[in-house]
Structure formats: structure tokens, C-alpha cells
Design a protein around this motif. Structure first.
Motif, short mmCIF file in Angstrom:
data_model
loop_
_atom_site.label_atom_id
_atom_site.label_comp_id
_atom_site.label_asym_id
_atom_site.label_seq_id
_atom_site.Cartn_x
_atom_site.Cartn_y
_atom_site.Cartn_z
N HIS A 1 -66.42 11.22 -2.17
CA HIS A 1 -66.06 10.93 -1.03
C HIS A 1 -64.27 12.06 -1.09
CE1 HIS A 1 -63.44 10.21 2.52
NE2 HIS A 1 -64.27 10.87 3.69
N ASP A 2 -63.50 11.27 -1.48
CA ASP A 2 -62.04 11.56 -1.90
C ASP A 2 -62.26 12.93 -2.90
OD1 ASP A 2 -61.70 9.42 0.13
OD2 ASP A 2 -60.48 7.80 -1.85
N GLY A 3 -62.80 12.87 -4.24
CA GLY A 3 -62.92 13.46 -5.29
C GLY A 3 -63.34 14.68 -4.67
N LEU A 4 -63.69 14.58 -3.78
CA LEU A 4 -64.95 16.56 -2.65
C LEU A 4 -63.81 16.32 -2.08
CD1 LEU A 4 -69.09 15.35 -2.72
CD2 LEU A 4 -67.88 17.03 -4.34
N PHE A 5 -63.81 16.03 -1.07
CA PHE A 5 -62.76 16.40 -0.48
C PHE A 5 -61.47 17.12 -0.87
CE2 PHE A 5 -64.43 14.15 2.90
CZ PHE A 5 -64.47 15.37 3.66
N ASP A 6 -61.16 16.56 -1.76
CA ASP A 6 -59.49 16.53 -2.79
C ASP A 6 -59.67 18.26 -3.37
OD1 ASP A 6 -58.33 14.52 -1.84
OD2 ASP A 6 -58.84 13.65 -3.99
N ALA A 7 -61.32 18.19 -3.88
CA ALA A 7 -60.96 19.32 -4.84
C ALA A 7 -62.23 20.42 -3.97
CB ALA A 7 -61.93 18.96 -6.18
N GLN A 8 -62.40 20.23 -2.77
CA GLN A 8 -63.08 21.35 -1.46
C GLN A 8 -62.05 23.26 -1.89
OE1 GLN A 8 -61.83 22.38 2.39
NE2 GLN A 8 -63.86 20.56 2.99
N ALA A 9 -61.36 23.25 -2.08
CA ALA A 9 -60.80 24.86 -2.08
C ALA A 9 -61.92 25.44 -3.54
CB ALA A 9 -60.29 24.86 -2.57
N HIS B 1 -67.01 27.51 -1.56
CA HIS B 1 -67.47 28.80 -2.02
C HIS B 1 -68.30 29.44 -2.92
CE1 HIS B 1 -65.89 29.53 1.83
NE2 HIS B 1 -64.30 28.99 1.29
N LEU B 2 -67.82 28.69 -4.19
CA LEU B 2 -69.40 28.85 -5.09
C LEU B 2 -70.97 29.29 -5.44
CD1 LEU B 2 -67.69 26.90 -8.21
CD2 LEU B 2 -67.05 28.94 -7.63
N PRO B 3 -71.13 30.10 -5.97
CA PRO B 3 -72.75 30.14 -5.47
C PRO B 3 -73.34 29.69 -5.66
CG PRO B 3 -71.74 31.73 -7.40
CD PRO B 3 -71.02 31.12 -6.81
N ASN B 4 -72.81 28.27 -7.00
CA ASN B 4 -72.90 27.17 -7.34
C ASN B 4 -72.10 26.32 -7.77
OD1 ASN B 4 -75.22 25.38 -9.88
ND2 ASN B 4 -76.67 26.32 -10.18
N ALA B 5 -72.21 25.36 -7.40
CA ALA B 5 -71.38 24.23 -7.19
C ALA B 5 -70.83 22.83 -8.29
CB ALA B 5 -70.15 23.94 -5.86
N SER B 6 -72.37 23.06 -8.95
CA SER B 6 -72.25 22.08 -9.65
C SER B 6 -71.28 21.80 -10.92
CB SER B 6 -74.42 22.07 -10.20
OG SER B 6 -74.90 22.23 -9.60
N ALA B 7 -71.37 22.75 -12.18
CA ALA B 7 -70.15 22.49 -12.73
C ALA B 7 -69.27 21.70 -11.73
CB ALA B 7 -70.12 23.91 -13.03
N VAL B 8 -68.97 22.16 -11.04
CA VAL B 8 -67.54 21.41 -10.34
C VAL B 8 -67.71 20.21 -9.65
CG1 VAL B 8 -65.50 21.42 -7.96
CG2 VAL B 8 -66.47 23.67 -9.57
N PHE B 9 -68.98 19.25 -9.62
CA PHE B 9 -69.43 18.27 -8.68
C PHE B 9 -69.03 17.36 -9.59
CE2 PHE B 9 -72.23 20.26 -5.02
CZ PHE B 9 -70.79 20.94 -4.30
N ASP B 10 -69.83 17.86 -11.03
CA ASP B 10 -70.05 17.22 -12.01
C ASP B 10 -68.42 17.03 -12.71
OD1 ASP B 10 -72.68 17.61 -11.84
OD2 ASP B 10 -73.03 18.19 -13.89
N SER B 11 -67.81 18.14 -13.33
CA SER B 11 -66.63 17.42 -13.59
C SER B 11 -65.92 16.19 -12.60
CB SER B 11 -65.47 18.91 -13.62
OG SER B 11 -64.06 18.54 -13.30
N VAL B 12 -65.51 17.00 -10.93
CA VAL B 12 -65.45 15.45 -10.04
C VAL B 12 -65.65 13.98 -10.28
CG1 VAL B 12 -65.44 14.99 -7.23
CG2 VAL B 12 -64.95 17.19 -8.63
N ALA B 13 -67.43 14.05 -10.53
CA ALA B 13 -67.51 12.98 -10.72
C ALA B 13 -67.23 12.49 -11.57
CB ALA B 13 -69.36 13.05 -10.60
#
Length: 227
Positions: free
Chosen positions: A129-137, A141-153
Motif C-alpha cells: 500500500h505504502d510502496g504503490l502510493f509512494d511510486a504512483q508517478a 500512466h504506463l501501458p503496462n505497470a507490471s514491472a514497476v509493481f514487481d520492483s515495488v514488491a
């Protein structure tokens, strides 16, 4: 949704403030979930419990109805959430629960909710929850945000491979869509919205002073009701 959380989401009195528009503002295209058999699944059940924090004996419930892609939700998270947690959740006054309300105009909101709930199956919902909000920018607006989600995880100590398998299986989809439906039935029309004590709704980016006032009123009412 757990029984306690379900009881916390009821028809409410509302106060308006700035927030991301819901069904009336954007047109409601949220799919309707199937009957919620997913809540009997062990993985979904763990995730459901993980998005609740605070003492089980806390006298006041606060339910956060939110969208990870909503910019107003991020602003509230950055400016108020930690103060609310420090002042009320950690001392055992408030039990805080998160309800997903991914808006249809936010293309990555549902995938973000799935990532958070799948992290919750590892008891890491609030970290994600915290990581997703912190990295929201980085991902909004990515067409596929999977790589960022994995990085945040990974940065939050989540097993990204297990999270990805959970997302790909669709294990959390019914739970998330049922969250959104229940929020709509309770009168939520924008994010963020907050249900306090089961009968007060604060809509939008409310400051910590508003939470202090309403929580204080709930505590005073409880004390006044004691014999």
C-alpha cells in the motif's frame, strides 16, 4: 471481506471534499462480481485479513475506501495517513481497514489493487500500500505497470514471483470487485472516502484535524453511553 469489515460498510451520512470521481462523475463501467466464493479461498482470506490493521479491541473503526491510482488518494496518504496511524492506530484507538474502489477511468488502478491484495496474501498489504502510493508517478500512466509493481514488491520484502503468480491467477479479482460494489451500495461516489464508526462518511482529501474531531466525537459518545 471479513464479517467485521462488512458490518463497518453501511449506508452513511456524507461530507464532501476534493476527490477522484466515481460512478456519477465518470459513468460506472465496473464489472459486477460473481458470488463471492473467493472469500473461502485460503489465499484470499489471508489477503482480506491483512488489509486490516490495529488492535482487535480498538473502539473505533475507520474504513479507507481508495484507488491506488487516484492522485487525491496519494496526497491523503502522503499528508495524513501516517499521522492517523501514529495518533490512533498504533495506540489502539482505531482499527483501520482498506476497501478497494478502483475507478474505471484509472487503467492501472485494478492491477495495482491486485498487486496490493496479492502482497496481502504474504501479510505485506500495508507495505505494498505504502510502496504503490509512494511510486504512483512511476506507474500511473504506463501501458503496462507490471514491472514497476514487481520492483515495488521486491523493495518492500514481498516475494515478487509469488505475487505475480497470484495476480495472474485472478485470485483477488472477485474480492476487489466486490469491494467496489459494496462501496457503491454504501453511497461512495469518489475516492478517497472514509467511513468512521460505521455511520459517518468523510469524502475526499480530509485533513488530520477532521479525523481527530470525528474520532473524538465517537470516543466521547461511547464514554457517554457507558452506565
Amino acid at each position: 471481506m471479513t464479517l467485521s469489515l462488512a458490518r463497518a460498510v453501511v449506508p452513511l451520512t456524507m461530507v464532501f471534499a476534493l476527490g477522484c470521481g466515481g460512478k456519477e462523475a465518470e459513468g460506472d463501467t465496473t464489472p459486477r462480481p460473481a458470488p463471492r466464493a473467493a472469500t473461502t479461498d485460503t489465499v484470499a482470506t489471508r489477503a482480506d485479513a491483512a488489509r486490516i490493521q490495529g488492535s482487535a479491541t480498538a473502539p473505533v473503526w475507520v474504513v479507507e475506501v481508495s484507488d491506488f491510482q487516484c492522485p487525491f488518494c496519494k496526497t491523503w496518504h502522503d499528508s495524513v495517513y501516517r499521522a492517523l496511524r501514529r495518533e490512533f492506530v498504533v495506540p489502539g484507538v482505531v482499527r483501520l481497514a482498506y476497501v478497494n474502489y478502483p475507478l474505471p477511468n484509472h487503467a492501472n488502478a485494478l492491477p495495482a489493487a491486485e498487486a496490493a491484495m496479492c502482497a496481502g496474501a504474504q501479510d505485506k498489504f500495508w507495505d505494498m500500500h505504502d510502496g504503490l502510493f509512494d511510486a504512483q508517478a512511476r506507474w500511473a500512466h504506463l501501458p503496462n505497470a507490471s514491472a514497476v509493481f514487481d520492483s515495488v514488491a521486491r523493495a518492500k520484502g514481498v516475494d515478487a514471483g509469488a505475487m505475480r503468480r497470484c495476480i495472474d491467477s485472478g485470485a483477488m479479482r472477485a474480492l476487489i470487485l466486490a469491494d467496489a460494489e459494496r462501496a457503491q451500495e454504501s453511497g461512495v461516489q469518489a475516492t478517497p472516502s472514509f467511513i468512521i464508526g460505521g455511520d459517518v462518511m468523510l469524502r475526499g482529501m480530509q485533513p488530520i484535524e477532521t479525523f481527530r474531531r470525528v474520532i473524538g466525537q465517537k470516543l466521547a459518545a461511547r464514554q457517554g453511553a457507558r452506565p
